[in-house]
Design a protein around this motif. Structure first.
Motif, short mmCIF file in Angstrom:
data_model
loop_
_atom_site.label_atom_id
_atom_site.label_comp_id
_atom_site.label_asym_id
_atom_site.label_seq_id
_atom_site.Cartn_x
_atom_site.Cartn_y
_atom_site.Cartn_z
N ASN A 94 0.82 -1.20 0.00
CA ASN A 94 0.00 0.00 0.00
C ASN A 94 0.86 1.27 0.00
N LEU A 95 1.98 1.23 0.69
CA LEU A 95 2.87 2.39 0.71
C LEU A 95 3.35 2.73 -0.70
N LEU A 96 3.70 1.71 -1.47
CA LEU A 96 4.14 1.94 -2.85
C LEU A 96 3.02 2.56 -3.68
N LEU A 97 1.80 2.05 -3.50
CA LEU A 97 0.66 2.57 -4.25
C LEU A 97 0.35 4.03 -3.86
N GLU A 98 0.37 4.31 -2.57
CA GLU A 98 0.06 5.67 -2.12
C GLU A 98 1.10 6.68 -2.60
N ARG A 99 2.33 6.22 -2.79
CA ARG A 99 3.38 7.12 -3.29
C ARG A 99 3.32 7.25 -4.81
N GLY A 100 2.48 6.46 -5.47
CA GLY A 100 2.40 6.49 -6.93
C GLY A 100 3.50 5.73 -7.61
N ASP A 101 4.13 4.80 -6.88
CA ASP A 101 5.26 4.05 -7.43
C ASP A 101 4.83 2.88 -8.31
N CYS A 102 3.56 2.49 -8.25
CA CYS A 102 3.07 1.37 -9.04
C CYS A 102 1.56 1.47 -9.11
#
Length: 307
Positions: free
Chosen positions: A275-283
């Protein structure tokens, strides 16, 4: 801001969340003569009601290959596979197969460099044919396996491809087979069938971006970044990726240069880390393997803690 439970629409396919069950071959549940065995069928049916946004089946061969593994190029191969798609859709999950050639089948001919242009064209047509069978069977798309040192990865890699015909010479040439497969599938795909590609990152990240953009230009709808043929597995990691490994980071790096959704994978472990990756827009999607092997209800059990 998107999170791991935010739906996402790709073409006309809506995924109820961003959680992907990564493709994982189960060698302990064999198939016979290419037809998925009953125990392997039940294994996948048991995942169809577990709140997974996208289930990617283990790699299925597009030509005759290992007898104990499932194939996908004849009508009889599709009978059990159709049942999995029906159950997935009944429970609101989307589903792709992963399409594969291993490469060992051609070692007696000198591998990818020993095959004639006509033989590669035949293999291209086999991938396209299998994809069409899956569209007819009600699947939401397919994933081409172009990673993990397998056949399409061997053809696309400068480490292994020494061909001098149109399937070799440079990066564009080495990707010609993948581009022709994508084009052939897109000819019948329509808006309700997705073409995804599991790319093998080399960890020379600018080169990987070049490959990804060539595939996108060829008409690819989604990209799934894993590891490929490389000698550069140790790469500098930005501080914000210190908790992740180079495979996941490569996917996030490539994502920043793409206009199509990107799946990242490899040792992400928990919904919170994904979820952290998604919230940062990384994936756009996060794929999990081992967590689903440990617990088929990984999403359901993790969601209770997550909320």
């Amino acid at each position: 801001m998107a999170n791991i439970f935010t739906p996402l629409k790709v073409k006309e396919i809506e995924f109820k969340n961003r959680i992907v069950m990564a493709p994982m071959a189960n060698f302990n549940l064999p198939s016979k003569d290419g037809v998925m065995g009953d125990k392997l069928l039940q294994y996948y049916l048991d995942y169809t009601d577990k709140e997974i946004g996208l289930i990617i089946l283990q790699a299925l061969f597009v030509m005759p290959s290992f007898q104990n593994m499932p194939w996908a190029f004849e009508k009889e191969h599709m009978v059990p596979l159709r049942k999995i798609a029906e159950e997935a859709h009944r429970n609101g999950s989307m589903i792709f197969p992963q399409l594969l050639m291993n490469g060992k089948e051609f070692e007696h001919k000198g591998g990818i460099n020993g095959l004639s242009t006509e033989e590669l064209e035949h293999i291209r047509d086999c991938f396209i044919h299998s994809a069409k069978l899956f569209k007819e069977a009600g699947y939401d798309g397919i994933e081409l396996h172009g990673a993990h040192e397998l056949f399409l990865n061997q053809v696309s890699s400068g480490y292994t491809n020494r061909r001098t015909d149109r399937y070799g010479r440079d990066t564009e040439g080495r990707l010609t087979l993948a581009k022709e497969i994508i084009k052939g599938i897109k000819a019948f795909a329509g808006e309700d069938f997705i073409v995804s590609y599991r790319m093998g990152a080399t960890f020379y990240l600018d080169d990987d971006v070049e490959v990804a953009k060539i595939l996108e230009k060829a008409g690819l709808d989604m990209l799934h970044v894993s590891f490929g043929i490389s000698d550069a597995y140790r790469i500098p990691m930005p501080k914000e990726f210190a908790a992740y490994n180079p495979v996941a980071y490569a996917g996030c790096y490539i994502k920043k240069h793409m206009n199509i959704p990107v799946i990242v994978v490899n040792d992400i472990r928990t919904l919170q880390r994904g979820n952290l990756l998604l919230e940062r827009g990384d994936c756009d999607f996060v794929a999990y393997g081992r967590p689903f092997l440990r617990d088929s209800s990984f999403v359901l059990h993790s969601k209770e803690k997550y909320i």
